[in-house]
Enzyme design. Structure first.
Site, PDB file in Angstrom:
ATOM      1  CB  CYS A  64       3.707 -70.276  43.688  1.00 29.69           C
ATOM      2  SG  CYS A  64       3.166 -70.962  42.152  1.00 29.69           S
ATOM      3  NE  ARG A  96       3.785 -64.237  46.115  1.00 30.43           N
ATOM      4  CZ  ARG A  96       4.827 -63.587  45.389  1.00 30.43           C
ATOM      5  NH1 ARG A  96       5.344 -62.559  45.979  1.00 30.43           N
ATOM      6  NH2 ARG A  96       5.602 -64.061  44.700  1.00 30.43           N
ATOM      7  CD1 TRP A 133      -2.355 -68.038  39.976  1.00 26.11           C
ATOM      8  CD2 TRP A 133      -0.680 -68.545  38.428  1.00 26.11           C
ATOM      9  NE1 TRP A 133      -2.605 -67.379  38.859  1.00 26.11           N
ATOM     10  CE2 TRP A 133      -1.733 -67.537  37.895  1.00 26.11           C
ATOM     11  CE3 TRP A 133       0.131 -68.753  37.740  1.00 26.11           C
ATOM     12  CZ2 TRP A 133      -1.602 -67.098  36.524  1.00 26.11           C
ATOM     13  CZ3 TRP A 133       0.339 -68.564  36.507  1.00 26.11           C
ATOM     14  CH2 TRP A 133      -0.656 -67.580  35.973  1.00 26.11           C
ATOM     15  CG  ASN A 184       6.880 -70.070  44.746  1.00 27.53           C
ATOM     16  OD1 ASN A 184       5.984 -71.090  45.031  1.00 27.53           O
ATOM     17  ND2 ASN A 184       6.853 -68.929  45.311  1.00 27.53           N
ATOM     18  N   GLY A 185       7.770 -71.217  40.455  1.00 29.59           N
ATOM     19  CA  GLY A 185       8.591 -71.208  39.209  1.00 29.59           C
ATOM     20  C   GLY A 185       8.221 -72.409  38.237  1.00 29.59           C
ATOM     21  CD  GLU A 190      -3.949 -49.230  34.979  1.00 24.81           C
ATOM     22  OE1 GLU A 190      -3.583 -50.036  33.950  1.00 24.81           O
ATOM     23  OE2 GLU A 190      -3.973 -49.741  35.986  1.00 24.81           O
ATOM     24  CE  LYS A 246      -6.177 -52.107  37.578  1.00 24.62           C
ATOM     25  NZ  LYS A 246      -4.753 -51.724  37.284  1.00 24.62           N
ATOM     26  CD  GLU A 282      -5.617 -56.076  36.254  1.00 24.10           C
ATOM     27  OE1 GLU A 282      -4.609 -56.397  36.261  1.00 24.10           O
ATOM     28  OE2 GLU A 282      -5.927 -55.061  36.724  1.00 24.10           O
ATOM     29  CG  HIS A 329      -9.544 -46.128  11.716  1.00 30.31           C
ATOM     30  ND1 HIS A 329      -9.879 -45.931  10.361  1.00 30.31           N
ATOM     31  CD2 HIS A 329      -9.027 -45.356  12.357  1.00 30.31           C
ATOM     32  CE1 HIS A 329      -9.295 -44.786  10.173  1.00 30.31           C
ATOM     33  NE2 HIS A 329      -8.931 -44.115  11.333  1.00 30.31           N
ATOM     34  CE  LYS A 333       0.395 -56.173  43.561  1.00 33.14           C
ATOM     35  NZ  LYS A 333      -0.469 -54.971  42.941  1.00 33.14           N
TER      36      LYS A 333
HETATM   37  C1  G6P Z   1       0.652 -58.575  37.049  1.00 33.03           C
HETATM   38  C2  G6P Z   1      -0.406 -57.938  37.897  1.00 33.03           C
HETATM   39  C3  G6P Z   1      -0.574 -56.611  37.462  1.00 33.03           C
HETATM   40  C4  G6P Z   1       0.787 -55.735  37.146  1.00 33.03           C
HETATM   41  C5  G6P Z   1       1.839 -56.815  36.238  1.00 33.03           C
HETATM   42  C6  G6P Z   1       3.144 -56.170  36.179  1.00 33.03           C
HETATM   43  O1  G6P Z   1      -0.251 -59.031  35.847  1.00 33.03           O
HETATM   44  O2  G6P Z   1      -1.532 -58.629  37.943  1.00 33.03           O
HETATM   45  O3  G6P Z   1      -1.218 -55.520  38.267  1.00 33.03           O
HETATM   46  O4  G6P Z   1       0.918 -54.907  36.458  1.00 33.03           O
HETATM   47  O5  G6P Z   1       1.857 -58.038  36.651  1.00 33.03           O
HETATM   48  O6  G6P Z   1       3.719 -56.281  37.567  1.00 33.03           O
HETATM   49  P1  G6P Z   1       5.143 -55.498  38.011  1.00 33.03           P
HETATM   50  O7  G6P Z   1       5.085 -56.018  39.573  1.00 33.03           O
HETATM   51  O8  G6P Z   1       6.026 -56.075  37.170  1.00 33.03           O
HETATM   52  O9  G6P Z   1       4.633 -54.059  37.923  1.00 33.03           O
END
Ligand code: G6P
Length: 608
Positions: free
Chosen positions: A2, A27, A74, A100-101, A481, A485, A488, A504, A603
């Site tokens: 948010c 965000r 959000w 937010n929260g 990773e 990616k 996501e 396994h 984000k």
């Molecule tokens: C969210 C984002 C990710 C990020 C993660 C941790 O899930 O979409 O891209 O890696 O948060 O965020 P931070 O800001 O703590 O690295």
């Protein structure tokens, strides 16, 4: 997640609020809304979906209002629809609130308010707070907000206005960032500096359980217990350019291409080549602790957790300090064994991820030293750590993290050098590490020049629904990773595995419809991986191999080979991850996905 922006000044608020919302889009959100203070009272417009729909709903509204609040939501409580979007109002429509929260005790507060005859029109936790403020209102808005906040449990960043108080806005924070922007005859309240940077660089960050009141063109800060607090005005040094696309179709692509620069920024001024040493100013107060440290515990989520895993390989191998890498969300609810000789080290791009922040606090409560590796300057984790290292990647806007990851890994490499040289690493090895690190940006640049080739591979596999990513040793986290990616941003199911674990379980999935991405630079476990490639090949699987330029063995087995320059094993993730970022990006674009704002993701995750 948010986003909030509020404006009070002499200019029309609507365009400023809309522009602020657009700056917060990155965000991640699913609905948006705005409340303006007009002569007739509060005018509220909300819409499900993108900000463009809110703009449509506003039509040719040219409101002259110079005061208002706006929000991108959000969804947490109640689906993303117009009713549940913020701002939320009390029953009389006089109080408007953006939040937010999560209000954790919203159910009991709701029951209490319902017993007083108050009716609710949404399923949100936020509406409860709007009614509660109204219930506590006796003519003084600040007092009503303050009293209400002492009754809520949970996290909040809020902005509140009242129809009977034109020119008065109350903001507060607990666990969800809020920043006050101070302009020329105008004030801003936002959850993120990006929303207000076009207008001012002078800011104040609220701390937990603090509030701010704008009144008569001035502001006043206090705790929610009503104690005055003097806040330091800080100056933002980064530019608006760095949060614009600069000719790239997506922020994510821009950020991928920035990596030669951002990696160099992460090590600039921190390496002493002649002596094979590292110096990290943000840790100068912590050197004694680091000399005596017995164990490091990295606390992180998502991509930052993958960076932590790479740090574990580096630090254990070269600095010989035991390292654990914990999902922050798990760590905070267990009973970890920590001591004053343990360093709990948060890794976070945003510095606001609530699980990481709470895990760090838990570590500190249990007696560990608390340090941070953070991108966002002035963020909560940065402020609450006893010391730490900024990665200097600049604002990262694409929801999927790319440049922050390579900058985190770069900082972890520098940390390895720093800790290693305290513990017996030779100056010769130190010098070699420095030279190899300094050579990385040019090598990243060479990989970026292979973008067309990677796009062609993406074209072959854009229609596939499952991917497997395999790596070993320090490139196992890179496989994780790469898979993250892809899922996501393209919504393709992808799993990352240590290559030898394939037999396994995941091997059962392999057939001609299952591409397998091998991350296998020379050195380390490269030869072992060849066996895993054979196993995939024997089952008709398709192989995309990220290998070094002169690796003839892997190339002979792979259907597609991405040849990258060589570096030392422990720095190889900085190179191997680049083609995986590009592959995910191109597959997502080819599948028509919203690369920068993937569905359901945020984000910065500021709720549990
Ligand atoms: C969210 C984002 C990710 C990020 C993660 C941790 O899930 O979409 O891209 O890696 O948060 O965020 P931070 O800001 O703590 O690295």
């Amino acid at each position: 997640m948010c986003g909030i922006i509020g404006y009070l000044g002499e200019r029309p608020a609507l365009p400023i609020l809309m522009e602020g919302l657009k700056r917060l889009e990155y965000r991640g959100y699913d609905s948006a809304g705005i409340a303006l203070q007009t002569l007739q009272g509060l005018e509220v417009v909300k819409e499900k979906g993108k900000i463009a729909f809110l703009e449509e709903a506003l039509g040719d509204n040219h409101s002259a209002a110079t005061f208002g609040i706006a929000h991108t939501r959000w969804a947490t409580h109640g689906p993303p629809n117009r009713e549940n979007a913020h701002p939320h109002l009390d029953g009389s429509g006089e109080v408007a609130l953006v939040h937010n929260g999560i209000i954790e005790n919203f159910n009991s507060l709701k029951r209490f308010l319902e017993d007083q005859g108050i009716e609710f029109v949404t399923e949100t936790d936020t509406e409860v707070l709007a009614h509660l403020i109204s219930f506590n209102y006796k003519g003084d808005l600040e007092e009503a907000v303050q009293r209400s906040l002492t009754q809520v449990e949970g996290t909040y960043g809020i902005a509140v206005i009242h129809a009977a108080h034109p020119g008065e806005m109350v903001g507060a924070r607990n666990g969800s960032p809020m920043v006050v922007g101070i302009g020329e005859k105008e004030l801003f309240l936002a959850s993120d500096v990006a929303a207000i940077l076009a207008h001012t660089r002078q800011v104040i960050y609220l701390d937990d359980r603090e509030m701010v009141t704008f009144k008569n063109g001035e502001f006043n800060t206090k705790t929610i217990q009503n104690e005055e607090v003097d806040k330091e005005i800080q100056r933002i040094t980064w530019n608006l350019d760095s949060i614009e696309k600069g000719g790239y179709p997506h922020f994510m692509l821009k950020e991928i291409f920035e990596q030669p620069t951002t990696i160099a920024n992460a090590f600039r001024g921190r390496l002493i080549e002649d002596e094979g040493l590292a110096k990290l100013g943000g840790l100068s107060e912590n050197m004694e602790d680091l000399q005596q440290v017995e164990r490091l515990v990295f606390l992180a989520c998502g991509t930052s957790w993958h960076a932590g895993l790479i740090g574990e390989y580096m630090i254990e191998e070269l600095a010989r300090i035991p390292v654990e890498v914990e999902y922050a969300s798990e760590f905070r609810y267990r009973n970890p064994v920590l001591s004053p000789r343990t360093v709990a080290w948060a890794i976070s791009q945003s510095g606001e991820t609530v699980d990481t922040l709470e895990a760090l606090r838990e570590g500190q409560r249990k007696g560990a030293r608390a340090l941070g590796i953070v991108n966002s300057v002035g963020s909560t984790i940065a402020r609450e750590s006893e010391g730490g290292v900024y990665i200097h990647a600049g604002p990262e806007i694409g929801v999927a993290s790319t440049k922050a990851f390579t900058s985190q890994v770069t900082v972890l490499a520098i940390l390895t050098l720093l800790l290693g040289r305290m513990r017996g690493m030779s100056s010769r090895l130190g010098k070699k590490m420095v030279q190899e690190l300094q050579a990385i940006p040019d090598k990243v640049q060479r990989i970026l020049e292979m973008d067309d080739q990677i796009r062609e591979i993406a074209e072959v596999y854009a229609g596939v629904d499952n991917f497997l990513y395999l790596g070993r040793g320090i490139n196992y986290p890179v496989a994780l990773e790469g898979a993250l990616k892809l899922k996501e941003i393209s919504y393709v199911h992808a799993e990352g595995y240590p290559a030898a674990e394939m037999k396994h379980g995941p091997i059962a999935l392999i057939d001609e419809n299952m591409p397998v991405v091998f991350v296998s630079p020379l050195g380390g476990t490269n030869r072992k991986i060849l066996g895993n490639m054979e196993e995939v090949k024997a089952r008709g699987g398709k192989i995309i191999a990220v290998v070094n330029e002169d690796d003839v063995n892997a190339s002979a087995l792979a259907d597609h080979t991405i040849r990258i320059p060589e570096t030392v094993d422990f720095l190889s993730p900085l190179l191997t991850v680049i083609p995986l970022q590009l592959l995910a990006y191109h597959i997502a674009v080819l599948r028509g996905c919203n690369v920068d704002q993937p569905r359901n993701l945020a984000k910065s995750v500021t709720v549990e």
